[in-house]
Design an enzyme around this catalytic site. Structure first.
Site, PDB file in Angstrom:
ATOM      1  CD  GLN A  21      23.837 -13.018   2.602  1.00  0.00           C
ATOM      2  OE1 GLN A  21      24.290 -14.062   3.017  1.00  0.00           O
ATOM      3  NE2 GLN A  21      23.107 -12.219   3.356  1.00  0.00           N
ATOM      4  CG  ASN A  22      18.161 -12.882  -1.541  1.00  0.00           C
ATOM      5  OD1 ASN A  22      18.668 -13.668  -0.734  1.00  0.00           O
ATOM      6  ND2 ASN A  22      17.229 -12.023  -1.206  1.00  0.00           N
ATOM      7  CB  VAL A  23      20.576 -16.527  -6.786  1.00  0.00           C
ATOM      8  CG1 VAL A  23      21.887 -16.784  -6.056  1.00  0.00           C
ATOM      9  CG2 VAL A  23      19.516 -17.525  -6.353  1.00  0.00           C
ATOM     10  CG  HIS A  58      26.063 -15.524  -2.174  1.00  0.00           C
ATOM     11  ND1 HIS A  58      25.353 -15.710  -1.008  1.00  0.00           N
ATOM     12  CD2 HIS A  58      27.335 -15.269  -1.794  1.00  0.00           C
ATOM     13  CE1 HIS A  58      26.179 -15.568   0.027  1.00  0.00           C
ATOM     14  NE2 HIS A  58      27.374 -15.291  -0.424  1.00  0.00           N
ATOM     15  CB  CYS A  86      32.005 -22.206 -19.686  1.00  0.00           C
ATOM     16  SG  CYS A  86      32.893 -23.741 -20.057  1.00  0.00           S
ATOM     17  N   GLY A 100      16.998  -9.562   6.662  1.00  0.00           N
ATOM     18  CA  GLY A 100      16.595 -10.954   6.424  1.00  0.00           C
ATOM     19  C   GLY A 100      17.713 -11.916   6.101  1.00  0.00           C
ATOM     20  CB  SER A 120      20.455 -17.090   9.053  1.00  0.00           C
ATOM     21  OG  SER A 120      21.431 -17.432   8.102  1.00  0.00           O
ATOM     22  CD  GLU A 166      14.644 -16.880  12.969  1.00  0.00           C
ATOM     23  OE1 GLU A 166      13.882 -17.459  13.754  1.00  0.00           O
ATOM     24  OE2 GLU A 166      15.040 -17.361  11.903  1.00  0.00           O
TER      25      GLU A 166
HETATM   26  P1  NAD Z   1      18.846 -17.906   5.423  1.00  0.00           P
HETATM   27  O1  NAD Z   1      17.834 -18.756   4.747  1.00  0.00           O
HETATM   28  O2  NAD Z   1      20.001 -18.544   6.069  1.00  0.00           O
HETATM   29  O3  NAD Z   1      18.104 -17.002   6.516  1.00  0.00           O
HETATM   30  C1  NAD Z   1      16.975 -16.244   6.214  1.00  0.00           C
HETATM   31  C2  NAD Z   1      16.713 -15.265   7.342  1.00  0.00           C
HETATM   32  O4  NAD Z   1      15.595 -14.483   6.968  1.00  0.00           O
HETATM   33  C3  NAD Z   1      16.377 -15.931   8.683  1.00  0.00           C
HETATM   34  O5  NAD Z   1      17.160 -15.356   9.700  1.00  0.00           O
HETATM   35  C4  NAD Z   1      14.889 -15.584   8.893  1.00  0.00           C
HETATM   36  O6  NAD Z   1      14.598 -15.309  10.239  1.00  0.00           O
HETATM   37  C5  NAD Z   1      14.728 -14.322   8.082  1.00  0.00           C
HETATM   38  N1  NAD Z   1      13.380 -14.119   7.561  1.00  0.00           N
HETATM   39  C6  NAD Z   1      12.469 -15.057   7.160  1.00  0.00           C
HETATM   40  N2  NAD Z   1      11.351 -14.449   6.715  1.00  0.00           N
HETATM   41  C7  NAD Z   1      11.565 -13.108   6.827  1.00  0.00           C
HETATM   42  C8  NAD Z   1      10.797 -11.948   6.531  1.00  0.00           C
HETATM   43  N3  NAD Z   1       9.553 -12.035   6.018  1.00  0.00           N
HETATM   44  N4  NAD Z   1      11.342 -10.728   6.773  1.00  0.00           N
HETATM   45  C9  NAD Z   1      12.581 -10.619   7.299  1.00  0.00           C
HETATM   46  N5  NAD Z   1      13.355 -11.676   7.620  1.00  0.00           N
HETATM   47  C10 NAD Z   1      12.855 -12.900   7.376  1.00  0.00           C
HETATM   48  O7  NAD Z   1      19.309 -16.854   4.335  1.00  0.00           O
HETATM   49  P2  NAD Z   1      20.681 -16.086   4.102  1.00  0.00           P
HETATM   50  O8  NAD Z   1      21.227 -15.592   5.413  1.00  0.00           O
HETATM   51  O9  NAD Z   1      20.403 -15.125   3.011  1.00  0.00           O
HETATM   52  O10 NAD Z   1      21.732 -17.177   3.569  1.00  0.00           O
HETATM   53  C11 NAD Z   1      21.365 -18.257   2.815  1.00  0.00           C
HETATM   54  C12 NAD Z   1      22.013 -18.413   1.456  1.00  0.00           C
HETATM   55  O11 NAD Z   1      20.979 -18.985   0.668  1.00  0.00           O
HETATM   56  C13 NAD Z   1      22.420 -17.208   0.696  1.00  0.00           C
HETATM   57  O12 NAD Z   1      23.708 -17.417   0.259  1.00  0.00           O
HETATM   58  C14 NAD Z   1      21.511 -17.116  -0.533  1.00  0.00           C
HETATM   59  O13 NAD Z   1      22.294 -17.001  -1.716  1.00  0.00           O
HETATM   60  C15 NAD Z   1      20.828 -18.467  -0.607  1.00  0.00           C
HETATM   61  N6  NAD Z   1      19.361 -18.402  -0.846  1.00  0.00           N
HETATM   62  C16 NAD Z   1      18.867 -17.455  -1.698  1.00  0.00           C
HETATM   63  C17 NAD Z   1      17.489 -17.362  -1.901  1.00  0.00           C
HETATM   64  C18 NAD Z   1      16.970 -16.294  -2.847  1.00  0.00           C
HETATM   65  O14 NAD Z   1      17.663 -15.926  -3.795  1.00  0.00           O
HETATM   66  N7  NAD Z   1      15.757 -15.758  -2.641  1.00  0.00           N
HETATM   67  C19 NAD Z   1      16.615 -18.221  -1.231  1.00  0.00           C
HETATM   68  C20 NAD Z   1      17.157 -19.188  -0.365  1.00  0.00           C
HETATM   69  C21 NAD Z   1      18.547 -19.256  -0.177  1.00  0.00           C
END
Ligand code: NAD
Length: 250
Positions: A96-98, A120, A128, A188, A190, A221
C-alpha cells in the site's frame, strides 16, 4: 506454521514497514499526514481545490523519500522473494506504500527484477490528470517546481497515487494472487483502509470451504481487522520479520 521452498505466499505491506526507515505512518500522526488533513492532500477533491498544496506536499514526500534506506524488514522480504522463486514457490509482494523501499531492498540483495505491486501508486511517478489523455505515467523524481507541471495536452499533471475515494490499481490481479496463496501475511497496516484491509477475508472464505489458507499479521499493534487473522504477532517489522522468515516459521 512452517514455510517451505514451494510455499505460495501473498504479502501485503503497509506504512508500518517503512516506519523504521524514517517515513511516518498515518497512525502515529493522529490521522494527519505530515501535519496535513488527508482529505486536503490525498483526495481528488483536494487536488481540484488546491493543486499547488497537493504538489507541494508530494514534492516534500519525494525529497524525504530520496534520502531513506530500506530497513531489515524490506531486505528480509526481498531475500525471501528471491529464495522462494528459485525453489519453485513465490512471494507475491503487494504494497500500500507509495515509497520505493521494496525496490531498493530488491536491488540491495541483487535481484534484477524485483516484483512489487503498488496498489496505491508510486511517489516517484506522475501522470496526466485528464482521464481521457493517452500519455502514460512516467518515472519522476522532481521535487522543485517553478510552476504547476502540465501534460503536453495542456491539463495539469498529478502524482501517480491512488487517493482516497479512488480505486486501487490491479485489484483483479491482487484478488487472483490472494486466492492462489497458501499463506497471507500483512505487515504494518492499521486495517482501516479498504479494500486492502478486506483482502484477508478471502482467506477466511477459503478456510470455510475447507481449503488450506493461513493468515498472519505482523505489526506494532492489533489492527482493526485483527479478528480475520489466524495469528497476530506484535512487534516492530524490522525486528520481528527477519527472524521469522529466517527460521522458516511464523
Ligand atoms: P497506517 O498509517 O494506517 O497504519 C500503520 C500501521 O503500522 C499501524 O497499525 C501501526 O501500528 C503499524 N506500525 C507502526 N510502526 C511499525 C513498525 N515499526 N513495525 C510494524 N508496524 C508498525 O498505514 P496503512 O494501513 O498502510 O494505510 C495508510 C495509507 O497511507 C496507505 O494507503 C498508504 O498508501 C498511505 N501511506 C503510505 C506511506 C508510505 O508510502 N511509506 C506512509 C504513510 C501513509
Amino acid at each position: 506454521m512452517f514455510f517451505t521452498q514451494t510455499s505460495k505466499v501473498f504479502v501485503l505491506t503497509g506504512a508500518g514497514i517503512s516506519a523504521e526507515s524514517g517515513i511516518r505512518t498515518f497512525r502515529d500522526a493522529n490521522g494527519l499526514w505530515e501535519e496535513h488533513r488527508v482529505e486536503d492532500v490525498a483526495s481528488p477533491e483536494g487536488f481540484a481545490r488546491d493543486p499547488k498544496l497537493v504538489w507541494k506536499f508530494y514534492a516534500q514526500r519525494r525529497k524525504q523519500a530520496l534520502g531513506v534506506k530500506p530497513n531489515p524488514a524490506h531486505v528480509a522480504l526481498a531475500r525471501w522473494q528471491q529464495r522462494l522463486a528459485l525453489g519453485g514457490g513465490r512471494v507475491f509482494l503487494c504494497t500500500q506504500n507509495v515509497d520505493d523501499l521494496h525496490e531498493q531492498a530488491g536491488k540491495e540483495v541483487g535481484s534484477t527484477t524485483p516484483q512489487i505491486l503498488h496498489m496505491h501508486g508510486e511517489l516517484f511517478a506522475t501522470r496526466c490528470s485528464k482521464v481521457s489523455c493517452t500519455t502514460l505515467p512516467f518515472r519522476d523524481e522532481r521535487f522543485e517546481f517553478t510552476a504547476l507541471p502540465r501534460c503536453e495536452c495542456g491539463a495539469l499533471q498529478r502524482p501517480h497515487i491512488v487517493w482516497f475515494g479512488e480505486i486501487p490499481f490491479e485489484m483483479d490481479r491482487i484478488k487472483h494472487q490472494v486466492r492462489a496463496a497458501d499463506v497471507f501475511i500483512t505487515v504494518g497496516s492499521s486495517g482501516a483502509v479498504y479494500p486492502a484491509a478486506g483482502l484477508v477475508r478471502e482467506m477466511e472464505y477459503r478456510k470455510a470451504r475447507g481449503e488450506s489458507a493461513t493468515s498472519i499479521y505482523v505489526g506494532l499493534e492489533r489492527p482493526e481487522n485483527a479478528s480475520s487473522f489466524d495469528q497476530v504477532i506484535l512487534g516492530k517489522a524490522g525486528e520481528v520479520l527477519p527472524g521469522l522468515i529466517e527460521a522458516g516459521q511464523i
